[in-house]
Design a protein around this motif. Structure first.
Motif, mmCIF file in Angstrom:
data_model
loop_
_atom_site.group_PDB
_atom_site.id
_atom_site.type_symbol
_atom_site.label_atom_id
_atom_site.label_comp_id
_atom_site.label_asym_id
_atom_site.label_seq_id
_atom_site.Cartn_x
_atom_site.Cartn_y
_atom_site.Cartn_z
ATOM 1 N N ASP A 165 0.841 -1.189 0.000
ATOM 2 C CA ASP A 165 0.000 0.000 0.000
ATOM 3 C C ASP A 165 0.879 1.242 0.000
ATOM 4 O O ASP A 165 2.112 1.161 0.106
ATOM 5 N N LEU A 166 0.261 2.403 -0.089
ATOM 6 C CA LEU A 166 1.013 3.651 -0.187
ATOM 7 C C LEU A 166 1.882 3.909 1.037
ATOM 8 O O LEU A 166 2.995 4.428 0.918
ATOM 9 N N ASP A 167 1.385 3.549 2.216
ATOM 10 C CA ASP A 167 2.117 3.901 3.432
ATOM 11 C C ASP A 167 3.350 3.042 3.669
ATOM 12 O O ASP A 167 4.262 3.455 4.391
ATOM 13 N N GLY A 168 3.420 1.872 3.048
ATOM 14 C CA GLY A 168 4.537 0.988 3.329
ATOM 15 C C GLY A 168 5.423 0.672 2.145
ATOM 16 O O GLY A 168 6.302 -0.190 2.236
ATOM 17 N N HIS A 169 5.217 1.351 1.034
ATOM 18 C CA HIS A 169 5.954 1.010 -0.182
ATOM 19 C C HIS A 169 6.292 2.299 -0.926
ATOM 20 O O HIS A 169 5.435 2.895 -1.575
ATOM 21 N N ALA A 170 7.548 2.720 -0.838
ATOM 22 C CA ALA A 170 7.958 4.001 -1.415
ATOM 23 C C ALA A 170 7.712 4.069 -2.915
ATOM 24 O O ALA A 170 7.244 5.088 -3.438
ATOM 25 N N ALA A 171 8.023 2.988 -3.633
ATOM 26 C CA ALA A 171 7.847 3.001 -5.087
ATOM 27 C C ALA A 171 6.378 3.122 -5.471
ATOM 28 O O ALA A 171 6.046 3.716 -6.502
ATOM 29 N N MET A 172 5.496 2.572 -4.635
ATOM 30 C CA MET A 172 4.065 2.659 -4.922
ATOM 31 C C MET A 172 3.580 4.104 -4.816
ATOM 32 O O MET A 172 2.569 4.473 -5.409
ATOM 33 N N ARG A 173 4.303 4.928 -4.073
ATOM 34 C CA ARG A 173 3.939 6.336 -3.925
ATOM 35 C C ARG A 173 4.486 7.201 -5.048
ATOM 36 O O ARG A 173 4.148 8.382 -5.150
ATOM 37 N N GLY A 174 5.344 6.647 -5.884
ATOM 38 C CA GLY A 174 6.014 7.427 -6.916
ATOM 39 C C GLY A 174 5.099 7.826 -8.058
ATOM 40 O O GLY A 174 4.068 7.199 -8.318
ATOM 41 N N GLU A 175 5.505 8.869 -8.768
ATOM 42 C CA GLU A 175 4.696 9.348 -9.891
ATOM 43 C C GLU A 175 4.632 8.321 -11.016
ATOM 44 O O GLU A 175 3.615 8.213 -11.709
ATOM 45 N N MET A 176 5.704 7.553 -11.193
ATOM 46 C CA MET A 176 5.690 6.525 -12.229
ATOM 47 C C MET A 176 4.603 5.490 -11.941
ATOM 48 O O MET A 176 3.866 5.070 -12.845
ATOM 49 N N ALA A 177 4.491 5.096 -10.679
ATOM 50 C CA ALA A 177 3.449 4.142 -10.303
ATOM 51 C C ALA A 177 2.066 4.749 -10.494
ATOM 52 O O ALA A 177 1.140 4.089 -10.983
ATOM 53 N N LEU A 178 1.922 6.013 -10.124
ATOM 54 C CA LEU A 178 0.630 6.695 -10.238
ATOM 55 C C LEU A 178 0.175 6.759 -11.694
ATOM 56 O O LEU A 178 -0.972 6.414 -12.023
ATOM 57 N N ARG A 179 1.075 7.192 -12.570
ATOM 58 C CA ARG A 179 0.723 7.316 -13.989
ATOM 59 C C ARG A 179 0.462 5.953 -14.630
ATOM 60 O O ARG A 179 -0.498 5.774 -15.389
ATOM 61 N N SER A 180 1.315 4.990 -14.315
ATOM 62 C CA SER A 180 1.154 3.675 -14.941
ATOM 63 C C SER A 180 -0.093 2.966 -14.431
ATOM 64 O O SER A 180 -0.734 2.208 -15.172
ATOM 65 N N ALA A 181 -0.464 3.221 -13.175
ATOM 66 C CA ALA A 181 -1.702 2.641 -12.649
ATOM 67 C C ALA A 181 -2.908 3.165 -13.417
ATOM 68 O O ALA A 181 -3.799 2.397 -13.816
ATOM 69 N N ALA A 182 -2.946 4.471 -13.629
ATOM 70 C CA ALA A 182 -4.070 5.068 -14.353
ATOM 71 C C ALA A 182 -4.127 4.576 -15.795
ATOM 72 O O ALA A 182 -5.208 4.278 -16.325
ATOM 73 N N SER A 183 -2.971 4.478 -16.430
ATOM 74 C CA SER A 183 -2.924 3.993 -17.814
ATOM 75 C C SER A 183 -3.385 2.542 -17.906
ATOM 76 O O SER A 183 -4.087 2.155 -18.851
ATOM 77 N N LEU A 184 -2.990 1.739 -16.912
ATOM 78 C CA LEU A 184 -3.394 0.336 -16.914
ATOM 79 C C LEU A 184 -4.892 0.199 -16.665
ATOM 80 O O LEU A 184 -5.560 -0.649 -17.273
ATOM 81 N N LEU A 185 -5.432 1.027 -15.781
ATOM 82 C CA LEU A 185 -6.875 0.995 -15.552
ATOM 83 C C LEU A 185 -7.620 1.339 -16.840
ATOM 84 O O LEU A 185 -8.642 0.716 -17.160
ATOM 85 N N ARG A 186 -7.117 2.322 -17.589
ATOM 86 C CA ARG A 186 -7.747 2.675 -18.864
ATOM 87 C C ARG A 186 -7.697 1.494 -19.842
ATOM 88 O O ARG A 186 -8.688 1.182 -20.512
ATOM 89 N N ARG A 187 -6.551 0.824 -19.908
ATOM 90 C CA ARG A 187 -6.430 -0.349 -20.784
ATOM 91 C C ARG A 187 -7.413 -1.434 -20.372
ATOM 92 O O ARG A 187 -8.046 -2.079 -21.218
ATOM 93 N N TYR A 188 -7.520 -1.647 -19.075
ATOM 94 C CA TYR A 188 -8.450 -2.658 -18.570
ATOM 95 C C TYR A 188 -9.887 -2.299 -18.949
ATOM 96 O O TYR A 188 -10.653 -3.154 -19.417
ATOM 97 N N HIS A 189 -10.264 -1.047 -18.749
ATOM 98 C CA HIS A 189 -11.615 -0.618 -19.104
ATOM 99 C C HIS A 189 -11.873 -0.763 -20.601
ATOM 100 O O HIS A 189 -12.941 -1.244 -21.013
ATOM 101 N N ASP A 190 -10.919 -0.345 -21.413
ATOM 102 C CA ASP A 190 -11.098 -0.436 -22.862
ATOM 103 C C ASP A 190 -11.291 -1.887 -23.299
ATOM 104 O O ASP A 190 -12.080 -2.176 -24.206
ATOM 105 N N CYS A 191 -10.573 -2.792 -22.652
ATOM 106 C CA CYS A 191 -10.706 -4.207 -23.002
ATOM 107 C C CYS A 191 -12.043 -4.763 -22.523
ATOM 108 O O CYS A 191 -12.776 -5.399 -23.293
ATOM 109 N N SER A 192 -12.387 -4.524 -21.267
ATOM 110 C CA SER A 192 -13.628 -5.111 -20.743
ATOM 111 C C SER A 192 -14.867 -4.518 -21.407
ATOM 112 O O SER A 192 -15.928 -5.156 -21.432
#
Length: 254
Positions: free
Chosen positions: A64-91
């Motif tokens: 989770d965000l509180d225990g994982h520094a990389a999960m708090r990073g901007e790269m993780a934030l952007r890639s999470a949103a992009s992956l959610l969009r890909r998932y939505h487009d597929c489903s």
């Protein structure tokens, strides 16, 4: 995840195992359809019987965000949103046919644009080299509009909460900034940005209703959630979002 007993999922070699439930056939049909349509960032269904369901293990870091520094990073934030969009487009390619064929843990919402993940939060993705590369734990999947799923994702990833104690996320300005990054990476339209907060509040209110209903049915997980005050946190966050809505919307649309 470590092997355990009870209702918690556990790892068994290259599989994740959890108790079978009413939602299981729909979740497995969803996972199979995702891979059939070329989405490879989700587990493969590996079958179920009268007791257990099994999906493949996705390698990577979790947390989770509180225990994982990389999960708090901007790269993780952007890639999470992009992956959610890909998932939505597929489903979206098969959502309506799947929605009518199976039972889901959470109530379906209209319009049925996608199969919502239902809990797209940092603790339900896997991270590799700082980027979100996979989605796990589809137990809360259900049919609904894209923005319904996106609203809860924003709530968790910003996070839009008054009780955040994580440095860099503990001010409204920081939360608005992270929300803006997330919805930009997702590609949310200008028109939908002005209504996003209303959907966040509606989504949290629906979660409260669900938790209270399941606790009343005697489901131990949700009885424990209420005893631990999870409902109080959601109510406080709803009040916080409403109080700050003008400033948040300005930051998302300006």
């Amino acid at each position: 995840m470590q092997s355990t007993t009870g209702s918690e999922p556990f790892r068994q070699d290259d599989l994740i195992v959890r108790p079978v439930a009413t939602r299981t056939p729909g979740v497995h049909a969803l996972l199979a359809a995702l891979h059939r349509y070329g989405f490879d960032a989700a587990p493969h269904p590996a079958g179920y019987d009268e007791v257990w369901e099994r999906v493949t293990y996705l390698p990577g870091d979790t947390g989770d965000l509180d225990g994982h520094a990389a999960m708090r990073g901007e790269m993780a934030l952007r890639s999470a949103a992009s992956l959610l969009r890909r998932y939505h487009d597929c489903s979206a390619l098969f959502a309506k046919s799947l929605a009518a064929s199976y039972a889901w843990q959470l109530p379906a919402r209209s319009p049925c644009e996608v199969i919502c993940h239902g809990d797209f939060a940092p603790y339900n993705v896997v991270l590799n080299d700082g980027e979100v590369s996979g989605i796990i734990d589809f137990e809360a999947a259900h049919p609904g509009p894209r923005i319904w799923d996106l609203a809860y994702a924003v709530y968790r990833w910003a996070p839009l909460s008054s009780g955040v104690a994580i440095k860099g996320m503990d001010t409204l300005a920081a939360q608005v900034g992270r929300t803006r990054i997330f919805i930009d990476a997702y590609g949310l339209s200008v028109n939908e940005r002005s209504t996003l907060l209303d959907v966040v509040v509606e989504r949290l209110e629906a979660l409260l209703v669900f938790m209270e209903r399941e606790a009343a049915r005697g489901i131990e997980r949700y009885r424990r959630n209420l005893q631990e005050g999870h409902d109080r946190i959601y109510k406080e966050d709803i009040a916080y979002i409403r109080k700050c809505s003008t400033e948040i919307v300005a930051g998302l649309t300006g």
